[in-house]
Design a protein around this motif. Sequence first.
Motif, PDB file in Angstrom:
ATOM      1  N   ARG A 146       0.929  -1.089  -0.157  1.00  0.00           N
ATOM      2  CA  ARG A 146       0.018   0.029  -0.021  1.00  0.00           C
ATOM      3  C   ARG A 146       0.905   1.179   0.137  1.00  0.00           C
ATOM      4  O   ARG A 146       0.387   2.337  -0.299  1.00  0.00           O
ATOM      5  CB  ARG A 146      -1.074   0.061   1.307  1.00  0.00           C
ATOM      6  CG  ARG A 146      -2.046  -1.006   1.233  1.00  0.00           C
ATOM      7  CD  ARG A 146      -2.851  -0.975   2.521  1.00  0.00           C
ATOM      8  NE  ARG A 146      -3.496  -2.264   2.652  1.00  0.00           N
ATOM      9  CZ  ARG A 146      -3.778  -2.729   3.909  1.00  0.00           C
ATOM     10  NH1 ARG A 146      -3.426  -2.135   4.868  1.00  0.00           N
ATOM     11  NH2 ARG A 146      -4.314  -3.891   3.874  1.00  0.00           N
ATOM     12  N   GLY A 147       2.289   1.195   0.295  1.00  0.00           N
ATOM     13  CA  GLY A 147       2.871   2.334   0.862  1.00  0.00           C
ATOM     14  C   GLY A 147       3.952   2.141   1.562  1.00  0.00           C
ATOM     15  O   GLY A 147       3.989   1.129   2.326  1.00  0.00           O
ATOM     16  N   TYR A 148       4.569   3.370   1.906  1.00  0.00           N
ATOM     17  CA  TYR A 148       5.564   3.370   3.084  1.00  0.00           C
ATOM     18  C   TYR A 148       4.842   3.896   4.367  1.00  0.00           C
ATOM     19  O   TYR A 148       4.151   4.967   4.235  1.00  0.00           O
ATOM     20  CB  TYR A 148       6.607   4.455   2.674  1.00  0.00           C
ATOM     21  CG  TYR A 148       7.429   3.694   1.402  1.00  0.00           C
ATOM     22  CD1 TYR A 148       8.390   2.578   1.624  1.00  0.00           C
ATOM     23  CD2 TYR A 148       7.284   4.394   0.140  1.00  0.00           C
ATOM     24  CE1 TYR A 148       9.093   1.952   0.656  1.00  0.00           C
ATOM     25  CE2 TYR A 148       8.186   4.103  -0.732  1.00  0.00           C
ATOM     26  CZ  TYR A 148       9.285   2.964  -0.456  1.00  0.00           C
ATOM     27  OH  TYR A 148       9.788   2.384  -1.609  1.00  0.00           O
ATOM     28  N   LEU A 149       5.091   3.267   5.323  1.00  0.00           N
ATOM     29  CA  LEU A 149       4.473   3.799   6.622  1.00  0.00           C
ATOM     30  C   LEU A 149       5.208   5.172   6.856  1.00  0.00           C
ATOM     31  O   LEU A 149       6.362   5.427   7.051  1.00  0.00           O
ATOM     32  CB  LEU A 149       4.991   2.916   7.737  1.00  0.00           C
ATOM     33  CG  LEU A 149       4.337   3.191   9.269  1.00  0.00           C
ATOM     34  CD1 LEU A 149       3.168   3.303   9.139  1.00  0.00           C
ATOM     35  CD2 LEU A 149       5.028   2.175  10.156  1.00  0.00           C
TER      36      LEU A 149
ATOM     37  N   GLU B 222       4.793  11.271   1.008  1.00  0.00           N
ATOM     38  CA  GLU B 222       5.423  11.824  -0.220  1.00  0.00           C
ATOM     39  C   GLU B 222       6.181  10.800  -0.940  1.00  0.00           C
ATOM     40  O   GLU B 222       6.007  10.762  -2.187  1.00  0.00           O
ATOM     41  CB  GLU B 222       6.594  12.853   0.143  1.00  0.00           C
ATOM     42  CG  GLU B 222       5.795  14.032   0.749  1.00  0.00           C
ATOM     43  CD  GLU B 222       6.005  13.909   2.470  1.00  0.00           C
ATOM     44  OE1 GLU B 222       6.633  13.108   2.959  1.00  0.00           O
ATOM     45  OE2 GLU B 222       4.987  14.758   3.169  1.00  0.00           O
ATOM     46  N   LEU B 223       6.916  10.054  -0.148  1.00  0.00           N
ATOM     47  CA  LEU B 223       7.782   8.777  -0.864  1.00  0.00           C
ATOM     48  C   LEU B 223       6.690   7.938  -1.471  1.00  0.00           C
ATOM     49  O   LEU B 223       6.724   7.268  -2.610  1.00  0.00           O
ATOM     50  CB  LEU B 223       8.740   8.075   0.041  1.00  0.00           C
ATOM     51  CG  LEU B 223       9.576   7.065  -0.463  1.00  0.00           C
ATOM     52  CD1 LEU B 223      10.372   7.630  -1.882  1.00  0.00           C
ATOM     53  CD2 LEU B 223      10.474   6.604   0.324  1.00  0.00           C
ATOM     54  N   THR B 224       5.515   7.552  -0.718  1.00  0.00           N
ATOM     55  CA  THR B 224       4.657   6.806  -1.251  1.00  0.00           C
ATOM     56  C   THR B 224       3.874   7.217  -2.372  1.00  0.00           C
ATOM     57  O   THR B 224       3.821   6.538  -3.657  1.00  0.00           O
ATOM     58  CB  THR B 224       3.525   6.417  -0.083  1.00  0.00           C
ATOM     59  OG1 THR B 224       4.042   5.819   1.116  1.00  0.00           O
ATOM     60  CG2 THR B 224       2.487   5.663  -0.690  1.00  0.00           C
ATOM     61  N   ALA B 225       3.522   8.614  -2.588  1.00  0.00           N
ATOM     62  CA  ALA B 225       3.176   8.970  -3.754  1.00  0.00           C
ATOM     63  C   ALA B 225       3.978   8.943  -5.060  1.00  0.00           C
ATOM     64  O   ALA B 225       3.505   8.979  -6.116  1.00  0.00           O
ATOM     65  CB  ALA B 225       2.501  10.430  -3.506  1.00  0.00           C
TER      66      ALA B 225
ATOM     67  N   ARG C 138      -2.538  -0.261  -8.449  1.00  0.00           N
ATOM     68  CA  ARG C 138      -1.378   0.143  -8.141  1.00  0.00           C
ATOM     69  C   ARG C 138      -0.242  -0.221  -8.901  1.00  0.00           C
ATOM     70  O   ARG C 138       0.018  -1.454  -9.082  1.00  0.00           O
ATOM     71  CB  ARG C 138      -0.943   0.047  -6.654  1.00  0.00           C
ATOM     72  CG  ARG C 138      -1.643   1.377  -5.803  1.00  0.00           C
ATOM     73  CD  ARG C 138      -1.274   1.221  -4.354  1.00  0.00           C
ATOM     74  NE  ARG C 138      -1.075  -0.129  -3.635  1.00  0.00           N
ATOM     75  CZ  ARG C 138      -2.081  -1.269  -3.326  1.00  0.00           C
ATOM     76  NH1 ARG C 138      -3.235  -0.920  -3.689  1.00  0.00           N
ATOM     77  NH2 ARG C 138      -1.692  -2.254  -2.956  1.00  0.00           N
ATOM     78  N   MET C 139       0.795   0.566  -8.982  1.00  0.00           N
ATOM     79  CA  MET C 139       2.074   0.002  -9.633  1.00  0.00           C
ATOM     80  C   MET C 139       3.119   0.438  -8.757  1.00  0.00           C
ATOM     81  O   MET C 139       3.041   1.799  -8.547  1.00  0.00           O
ATOM     82  CB  MET C 139       2.327   0.486 -11.204  1.00  0.00           C
ATOM     83  CG  MET C 139       3.513   0.117 -11.810  1.00  0.00           C
ATOM     84  SD  MET C 139       3.395   0.752 -13.549  1.00  0.00           S
ATOM     85  CE  MET C 139       3.901   2.406 -13.384  1.00  0.00           C
ATOM     86  N   TYR C 140       4.237  -0.202  -8.566  1.00  0.00           N
ATOM     87  CA  TYR C 140       5.556   0.278  -7.909  1.00  0.00           C
ATOM     88  C   TYR C 140       6.219   0.441  -8.703  1.00  0.00           C
ATOM     89  O   TYR C 140       7.079  -0.466  -9.609  1.00  0.00           O
ATOM     90  CB  TYR C 140       5.852  -0.690  -6.680  1.00  0.00           C
ATOM     91  CG  TYR C 140       7.112  -0.625  -6.127  1.00  0.00           C
ATOM     92  CD1 TYR C 140       7.164   0.658  -5.411  1.00  0.00           C
ATOM     93  CD2 TYR C 140       8.197  -1.205  -6.154  1.00  0.00           C
ATOM     94  CE1 TYR C 140       8.274   0.820  -4.867  1.00  0.00           C
ATOM     95  CE2 TYR C 140       9.362  -1.114  -5.505  1.00  0.00           C
ATOM     96  CZ  TYR C 140       9.408  -0.013  -4.710  1.00  0.00           C
ATOM     97  OH  TYR C 140      10.621   0.245  -4.430  1.00  0.00           O
TER      98      TYR C 140
END
Length: 131
Positions: free
Chosen positions: A77-80, A84-87, A104-106
Amino acid sequence: RLVSSLTGAKLINLYGPTEATVDVSYFDCEPTEEYAVIPIGKPIQNIRLYIVKEGTEQLQPIGVAGELCIGGVGVARGYLNRPELTAEKFVKDPFAGGEAGYERMYRTGDLARWMPDGNIEYLGRIDHQVK
């Protein structure tokens, strides 16, 4: 070859960053084959791998290097506590067409290219991050 001939064990090269399922691709290393390069392989089930021109959503053709991106149910889902880094790294998957589980794509920051046989060759990083 030595391990295989003594124990019957099989060597499989697996690739996967922490931001996705531990493994997102695999390559069976055959003991009778000689490899100039051992690829990271092909995507596992429920994972899609894309190679895009750095900083774009343009898919790269076979043999052309680009950033390796991961889509599918294994993407985190992203970074805890790092919105900003997640986006920046976890973006809408432009190739999924809204398919459930592929939203989502990483963007891995890894440099790779498709090989003619459908495997992916890892080439390094597009930045200076140590992996």
